[in-house]
Design a protein around this motif. Structure first.
Motif, PDB file in Angstrom:
ATOM      1  N   ARG A 108       0.813  -1.212   0.000  1.00  0.00           N
ATOM      2  CA  ARG A 108       0.000   0.000   0.000  1.00  0.00           C
ATOM      3  C   ARG A 108       0.842   1.255   0.000  1.00  0.00           C
ATOM      4  O   ARG A 108       1.834   1.347   0.705  1.00  0.00           O
ATOM      5  CB  ARG A 108      -0.901   0.024   1.232  1.00  0.00           C
ATOM      6  CG  ARG A 108      -1.939  -1.062   1.212  1.00  0.00           C
ATOM      7  CD  ARG A 108      -2.826  -0.951   2.419  1.00  0.00           C
ATOM      8  NE  ARG A 108      -3.730  -2.077   2.450  1.00  0.00           N
ATOM      9  CZ  ARG A 108      -4.883  -2.086   3.110  1.00  0.00           C
ATOM     10  NH1 ARG A 108      -5.242  -1.032   3.805  1.00  0.00           N
ATOM     11  NH2 ARG A 108      -5.649  -3.143   3.081  1.00  0.00           N
ATOM     12  N   ILE A 109       0.396   2.218  -0.790  1.00  0.00           N
ATOM     13  CA  ILE A 109       0.994   3.548  -0.798  1.00  0.00           C
ATOM     14  C   ILE A 109       0.047   4.420   0.022  1.00  0.00           C
ATOM     15  O   ILE A 109      -1.164   4.219  -0.004  1.00  0.00           O
ATOM     16  CB  ILE A 109       1.056   4.084  -2.243  1.00  0.00           C
ATOM     17  CG1 ILE A 109       1.804   3.108  -3.163  1.00  0.00           C
ATOM     18  CG2 ILE A 109       1.640   5.475  -2.301  1.00  0.00           C
ATOM     19  CD1 ILE A 109       3.265   2.994  -2.914  1.00  0.00           C
ATOM     20  N   LYS A 110       0.623   5.382   0.738  1.00  0.00           N
ATOM     21  CA  LYS A 110      -0.246   6.266   1.519  1.00  0.00           C
ATOM     22  C   LYS A 110      -1.096   7.114   0.570  1.00  0.00           C
ATOM     23  O   LYS A 110      -0.559   7.773  -0.321  1.00  0.00           O
ATOM     24  CB  LYS A 110       0.599   7.160   2.429  1.00  0.00           C
ATOM     25  CG  LYS A 110      -0.219   7.779   3.569  1.00  0.00           C
ATOM     26  CD  LYS A 110       0.686   8.353   4.626  1.00  0.00           C
ATOM     27  CE  LYS A 110       1.337   9.555   4.114  1.00  0.00           C
ATOM     28  NZ  LYS A 110       1.515  10.799   4.458  1.00  0.00           N
ATOM     29  N   PRO A 111      -2.432   7.100   0.717  1.00  0.00           N
ATOM     30  CA  PRO A 111      -3.264   7.915  -0.169  1.00  0.00           C
ATOM     31  C   PRO A 111      -2.985   9.403   0.039  1.00  0.00           C
ATOM     32  O   PRO A 111      -2.570   9.806   1.119  1.00  0.00           O
ATOM     33  CB  PRO A 111      -4.698   7.587   0.264  1.00  0.00           C
ATOM     34  CG  PRO A 111      -4.602   6.358   1.082  1.00  0.00           C
ATOM     35  CD  PRO A 111      -3.236   6.359   1.697  1.00  0.00           C
ATOM     36  N   GLY A 112      -3.217  10.188  -0.990  1.00  0.00           N
ATOM     37  CA  GLY A 112      -3.025  11.632  -0.882  1.00  0.00           C
ATOM     38  C   GLY A 112      -2.404  12.196  -2.146  1.00  0.00           C
ATOM     39  O   GLY A 112      -2.338  11.519  -3.174  1.00  0.00           O
ATOM     40  N   LEU A 113      -1.923  13.420  -2.015  1.00  0.00           N
ATOM     41  CA  LEU A 113      -1.356  14.107  -3.174  1.00  0.00           C
ATOM     42  C   LEU A 113       0.169  14.091  -3.113  1.00  0.00           C
ATOM     43  O   LEU A 113       0.755  14.349  -2.065  1.00  0.00           O
ATOM     44  CB  LEU A 113      -1.874  15.554  -3.198  1.00  0.00           C
ATOM     45  CG  LEU A 113      -1.605  16.351  -4.469  1.00  0.00           C
ATOM     46  CD1 LEU A 113      -2.314  15.753  -5.663  1.00  0.00           C
ATOM     47  CD2 LEU A 113      -2.031  17.805  -4.282  1.00  0.00           C
ATOM     48  N   TYR A 114       0.798  13.742  -4.229  1.00  0.00           N
ATOM     49  CA  TYR A 114       2.254  13.703  -4.310  1.00  0.00           C
ATOM     50  C   TYR A 114       2.729  14.654  -5.405  1.00  0.00           C
ATOM     51  O   TYR A 114       2.038  14.845  -6.407  1.00  0.00           O
ATOM     52  CB  TYR A 114       2.744  12.294  -4.648  1.00  0.00           C
ATOM     53  CG  TYR A 114       2.517  11.276  -3.541  1.00  0.00           C
ATOM     54  CD1 TYR A 114       3.565  10.905  -2.699  1.00  0.00           C
ATOM     55  CD2 TYR A 114       1.272  10.697  -3.341  1.00  0.00           C
ATOM     56  CE1 TYR A 114       3.372   9.971  -1.680  1.00  0.00           C
ATOM     57  CE2 TYR A 114       1.063   9.770  -2.324  1.00  0.00           C
ATOM     58  CZ  TYR A 114       2.117   9.406  -1.504  1.00  0.00           C
ATOM     59  OH  TYR A 114       1.926   8.489  -0.508  1.00  0.00           O
ATOM     60  N   ALA A 115       3.911  15.208  -5.196  1.00  0.00           N
ATOM     61  CA  ALA A 115       4.522  16.070  -6.209  1.00  0.00           C
ATOM     62  C   ALA A 115       5.636  15.293  -6.892  1.00  0.00           C
ATOM     63  O   ALA A 115       6.576  14.848  -6.245  1.00  0.00           O
ATOM     64  CB  ALA A 115       5.073  17.338  -5.563  1.00  0.00           C
ATOM     65  N   LEU A 116       5.519  15.113  -8.191  1.00  0.00           N
ATOM     66  CA  LEU A 116       6.577  14.467  -8.961  1.00  0.00           C
ATOM     67  C   LEU A 116       7.383  15.570  -9.635  1.00  0.00           C
ATOM     68  O   LEU A 116       6.827  16.362 -10.402  1.00  0.00           O
ATOM     69  CB  LEU A 116       5.977  13.529 -10.005  1.00  0.00           C
ATOM     70  CG  LEU A 116       7.007  12.738 -10.816  1.00  0.00           C
ATOM     71  CD1 LEU A 116       7.315  11.415 -10.146  1.00  0.00           C
ATOM     72  CD2 LEU A 116       6.511  12.497 -12.228  1.00  0.00           C
ATOM     73  N   GLY A 117       8.680  15.631  -9.335  1.00  0.00           N
ATOM     74  CA  GLY A 117       9.490  16.735  -9.836  1.00  0.00           C
ATOM     75  C   GLY A 117       9.085  18.003  -9.108  1.00  0.00           C
ATOM     76  O   GLY A 117       8.804  17.977  -7.909  1.00  0.00           O
ATOM     77  N   THR A 118       9.003  19.110  -9.848  1.00  0.00           N
ATOM     78  CA  THR A 118       8.588  20.376  -9.235  1.00  0.00           C
ATOM     79  C   THR A 118       7.381  20.920  -9.991  1.00  0.00           C
ATOM     80  O   THR A 118       7.508  21.801 -10.837  1.00  0.00           O
ATOM     81  CB  THR A 118       9.731  21.411  -9.252  1.00  0.00           C
ATOM     82  OG1 THR A 118      10.299  21.409 -10.576  1.00  0.00           O
ATOM     83  CG2 THR A 118      10.809  21.089  -8.247  1.00  0.00           C
ATOM     84  N   PRO A 119       6.204  20.368  -9.710  1.00  0.00           N
ATOM     85  CA  PRO A 119       5.011  20.770 -10.461  1.00  0.00           C
ATOM     86  C   PRO A 119       4.567  22.193 -10.143  1.00  0.00           C
ATOM     87  O   PRO A 119       4.749  22.670  -9.028  1.00  0.00           O
ATOM     88  CB  PRO A 119       3.954  19.763 -10.008  1.00  0.00           C
ATOM     89  CG  PRO A 119       4.400  19.284  -8.677  1.00  0.00           C
ATOM     90  CD  PRO A 119       5.902  19.347  -8.689  1.00  0.00           C
ATOM     91  N   SER A 120       3.963  22.830 -11.148  1.00  0.00           N
ATOM     92  CA  SER A 120       3.424  24.182 -10.993  1.00  0.00           C
ATOM     93  C   SER A 120       1.900  24.112 -11.020  1.00  0.00           C
ATOM     94  O   SER A 120       1.329  23.034 -11.143  1.00  0.00           O
ATOM     95  CB  SER A 120       3.920  25.061 -12.144  1.00  0.00           C
ATOM     96  OG  SER A 120       3.293  24.658 -13.341  1.00  0.00           O
ATOM     97  N   ALA A 121       1.274  25.263 -10.965  1.00  0.00           N
ATOM     98  CA  ALA A 121      -0.192  25.321 -10.976  1.00  0.00           C
ATOM     99  C   ALA A 121      -0.752  24.850 -12.309  1.00  0.00           C
ATOM    100  O   ALA A 121      -1.922  24.485 -12.413  1.00  0.00           O
ATOM    101  CB  ALA A 121      -0.661  26.747 -10.685  1.00  0.00           C
ATOM    102  N   ALA A 122       0.115  24.846 -13.342  1.00  0.00           N
ATOM    103  CA  ALA A 122      -0.370  24.450 -14.668  1.00  0.00           C
ATOM    104  C   ALA A 122      -0.105  22.977 -14.954  1.00  0.00           C
ATOM    105  O   ALA A 122      -0.529  22.452 -15.976  1.00  0.00           O
ATOM    106  CB  ALA A 122       0.312  25.312 -15.725  1.00  0.00           C
ATOM    107  N   SER A 123       0.606  22.305 -14.040  1.00  0.00           N
ATOM    108  CA  SER A 123       0.997  20.916 -14.309  1.00  0.00           C
ATOM    109  C   SER A 123      -0.199  19.979 -14.279  1.00  0.00           C
ATOM    110  O   SER A 123      -1.175  20.210 -13.575  1.00  0.00           O
ATOM    111  CB  SER A 123       2.033  20.451 -13.277  1.00  0.00           C
ATOM    112  OG  SER A 123       3.194  21.237 -13.375  1.00  0.00           O
ATOM    113  N   ARG A 124      -0.067  18.933 -15.052  1.00  0.00           N
ATOM    114  CA  ARG A 124      -1.115  17.918 -15.141  1.00  0.00           C
ATOM    115  C   ARG A 124      -1.289  17.170 -13.828  1.00  0.00           C
ATOM    116  O   ARG A 124      -0.339  17.004 -13.068  1.00  0.00           O
ATOM    117  CB  ARG A 124      -0.708  16.882 -16.193  1.00  0.00           C
ATOM    118  CG  ARG A 124      -1.669  16.770 -17.345  1.00  0.00           C
ATOM    119  CD  ARG A 124      -1.112  15.734 -18.302  1.00  0.00           C
ATOM    120  NE  ARG A 124      -1.505  16.005 -19.658  1.00  0.00           N
ATOM    121  CZ  ARG A 124      -2.660  15.580 -20.210  1.00  0.00           C
ATOM    122  NH1 ARG A 124      -3.498  14.868 -19.510  1.00  0.00           N
ATOM    123  NH2 ARG A 124      -2.952  15.868 -21.449  1.00  0.00           N
TER     124      ARG A 124
END
Lengths: 97, 327
Positions: free
Chosen positions: B47-63
């Motif tokens: 199991r991975i902990k549910p939630g939001l992760y940042a891959l690299g350095t995402p911005s407000a426009a990132s997918r």
């Protein structure tokens, strides 16, 4: 090669009159059951359908219906033994798939 | 990473403590964890902990990409986003992969809605779009998610390895939407089948072996291999559409291959063949759950015929053995 399961059993139904031709069913179907022809969805081969239910879930005008289920013998046996609907038991402590 | 205009850089949200960082690197430890998962060892550790992760350095426009909190699903996603800055939204699917969780609704409209709202995604990104694996579609109603959260759902490819091509084209192709079930896809699922039925048949085989019934020990192991390995390997080429028929034939074929080494006369062999076929057929039928093309309606129809046939075949074999012994 496309593997095909038993013919003539799928519960998939398409009410063409309700279809808006949005193409969502084409996008979500993993078995290429649908194509859009002249602005409407068309079922190419219902025997390809694995009843995953993705099309019906994502059909906003509710033109597509299908009895959703997992095509899994273990789930059918478990459901039969427990007197419930087929359940693959991929619950909290086990995983079958 | 794309250059941000100076003005936008200031407006860029800094990932708060709720957002963990993750890399696209696939390490030896990841490989070992994946191997363990395939053999059903310690699957709770997947199991991975549910939630939001940042891959690299995402911005407000990132997918934003959504995934299940099953290790293999999450790893497949992040590995195929190499060189990309993105947000990864991990849904709580109880450690179950996207496809199975979508079937049960755990990877579904409500969990996705809860996850989007709970992580405050709308404050982190300026757009209103979220990319889902296509195989999550059986659980997710895109138009309802849009109504509940304002986020529109884009279905990506069925397989994570097609993500780079999907991003390049901006849409999925028919090839990306198909579930492939080639020999490698099938064989990777064989270990779990072998473990499930090996739990009973390996001790049974050993017991028979040490009781001096070496031929029966070999056939017991043979039935396990016929249903658990030969069937997945030769699925498209074994005759018939139903898995139980394919499995029974695999069981008979394995019996035939073993026959010269068993030292049994024709009667003894003929009594054991239907038992071996029935066992292999039952094990093979279980592979419907692992396959990517069987429907519930089809499995029910198959089982209504197969279970009585397997039982009769087993009883016929046992009756033949008993007849010779007691008459």
């Amino acid at each position: 090669m496309t593997l095909k399961y038993l013919p003539g059993v799928a519960t998939l139904k398409l009410a063409t009159a309700r279809c808006t031709g949005c193409g969502m069913c084409v996008k979500v179907c993993p078995r290429a059951v649908f194509v859009i022809k002249e602005g409407k969805a068309v079922v190419t081969d219902a025997d390809l359908c694995m009843e995953c239910g993705a099309c019906a879930m994502n059909c906003a005008p509710e033109a597509v219906t299908v009895t959703k289920g997992v095509g899994c013998a273990q789930a059918v046996i478990k459901g039969f033994l427990r007197g419930t609907e087929p359940d693959c038991g991929c619950g909290d402590d086990t995983s079958c798939c | 990473m794309s250059q941000n205009p100076a003005g936008e850089a200031a407006a860029r949200p800094t990932p708060g403590p709720a957002v963990e960082s993750v890399t696209p690197d696939y390490t030896a430890a990841d490989r070992f964890a994946s191997w363990k998962a395939r053999w059903g060892i310690g699957r709770l550790g997947c199991r991975i902990k549910p939630g939001l992760y940042a891959l690299g350095t995402p911005s407000a426009a990132s997918r934003v990409f959504a995934s299940a909190n099953y290790r293999l699903s999450f790893d497949a996603l992040r590995r195929n986003l190499k060189g990309l800055d993105a947000w990864l939204l991990v849904l709580d699917t109880k450690g179950i992969n996207v496809w199975c969780a979508a079937g049960k609704g755990a990877f579904g409209t409500l969990e996705l809605t809860r996850s989007i709202l709970g992580t405050g995604l709308e404050k982190l990104v300026s757009h209103r779009n979220i990319t889902l694996p296509q195989l999550g579609a059986p659980g997710v109603s895109a138009h309802r998610v849009k109504a509940y959260t304002g986020f529109s759902v884009t279905y990506g490819p069925a397989r994570a390895e097609d993500i780079p091509e999907f991003l390049r084209l901006g849409a999925t192709t028919p090839e990306m939407r198909g579930v492939r079930f080639g020999i490698m896809e099938r064989l990777v699922l064989a270990p779990v089948q072998l473990v499930i039925f090996g739990k009973y048949l390996v001790p049974a085989s050993l017991l028979l072996y040490f009781s001096g019934l070496k031929a029966d020990a070999a056939l017991t192991a043979g039935a396990l291999l016929a249903g658990g390995l030969v069937l997945p390997a030769l699925l498209p080429w074994l005759p018939g559409r139903s898995f139980s028929v394919k499995g029974a034939l695999a069981g008979l074929a394995v019996t035939a291959v073993l026959a010269p080494f068993l030292g049994l006369d024709a009667y003894q062999l003929a009594a054991r063949a239907p038992i071996c076929a029935a066992a292999a057929s039952f094990i093979a039928m279980d592979f419907t759950g692992a396959s990517t093309y069987t429907s519930l309606s089809g499995v029910k129809k198959e089982m209504r015929a197969a279970l009585p046939a397997q039982a009769l075949s087993l009883l016929a074999g046992l009756a033949m053995l008993a007849l010779k012994r007691f008459l």
